[in-house]
Design an enzyme around this catalytic site. Sequence first.
Site, PDB file in Angstrom:
ATOM      1  N   LYS A  84       0.851  -1.188   0.000  1.00  0.00           N
ATOM      2  CA  LYS A  84       0.000   0.000   0.000  1.00  0.00           C
ATOM      3  C   LYS A  84       0.886   1.237   0.000  1.00  0.00           C
ATOM      4  O   LYS A  84       1.737   1.410   0.883  1.00  0.00           O
ATOM      5  CB  LYS A  84      -0.863   0.011   1.262  1.00  0.00           C
ATOM      6  CG  LYS A  84      -2.341  -0.133   1.004  1.00  0.00           C
ATOM      7  CD  LYS A  84      -3.101  -0.005   2.296  1.00  0.00           C
ATOM      8  CE  LYS A  84      -4.576   0.087   2.041  1.00  0.00           C
ATOM      9  NZ  LYS A  84      -5.328   0.254   3.276  1.00  0.00           N
TER      10      LYS A  84
HETATM   11  O1  G3P Z   1      -7.982   0.858   5.007  1.00  0.00           O
HETATM   12  C1  G3P Z   1      -8.389   2.040   4.415  1.00  0.00           C
HETATM   13  C2  G3P Z   1      -9.806   2.437   4.767  1.00  0.00           C
HETATM   14  O2  G3P Z   1     -10.672   1.365   4.565  1.00  0.00           O
HETATM   15  C3  G3P Z   1      -9.957   3.135   6.076  1.00  0.00           C
HETATM   16  O3  G3P Z   1     -11.288   3.321   6.456  1.00  0.00           O
HETATM   17  O4  G3P Z   1     -12.985   3.833   8.155  1.00  0.00           O
HETATM   18  O5  G3P Z   1     -10.614   4.590   8.520  1.00  0.00           O
HETATM   19  O6  G3P Z   1     -12.052   5.691   6.811  1.00  0.00           O
HETATM   20  P1  G3P Z   1     -11.745   4.421   7.534  1.00  0.00           P
END
Ligand code: G3P
Length: 216
Positions: A84
């Site tokens: 990533k």
């Molecule tokens: O892993 C990346 C993403 O899915 C993060 O989600 O909920 O922290 O905005 P969030």
Amino acid sequence: MRIFLDTANLDEIAEAAGWGVIAGVTTNPSLVAKEKGRSFPDLIAGITALVSGPVSAEVMALERDGMIREARELHRIAPNVVIKLPMTAEGLRAGRVLSIEGIPTNMTLVFSVGQGLLAALSGATYVSPFVGRLDDVGHAGMEVVADLVRIFQVHRLPTQVIAASIRHPQHVVEAARAGAHIATVPFGVLRQLVQHPLTDLGIARFLADSKHAQPK
Ligand code: G3P
């Protein structure tokens, strides 16, 4: 559409893998920080032991050479480790080198169609638009997913769209409707997807009725 689990928790991954519905895992530094007592490489090794599909692990360096160094080390853990990279100019530069080396990448923190297009042109294997975080600031996050899917189809770009920052079951359904290749889903949302109050009610009624059935 495939579902990835968005977590670094081994118990959640083992549970969801047992349901037979997840094809991969994505992690990020915030999710990894919640898992105390294991080093990052050890955690990624543990995840790859549970899941044979793609497992995204994020680099922490902010400049190209550091990203490439971390990426090579992480990819050495297992062949299904996907790197990533943050959506920056340095991330694009690192991604270009990694794609030439055959190391799969997931361009993360994508918030616009333009960013996603650049990620694809640089050779990213996956691009992760953050639907929930866009919704949070008043933008229609799923439109970025739908636009990227359409653009990649029209221009025959092989990059796959991961709908990320998923907050509720309807996001998963909308991602499928938008043609996302993958939705990466927190365990809590996956559990919500399984459940329905009418299913619970139906089971309770069938059980109650079966107790009153006439003996044969
Ligand atoms: O892993 C990346 C993403 O899915 C993060 O989600 O909920 O922290 O905005 P969030």
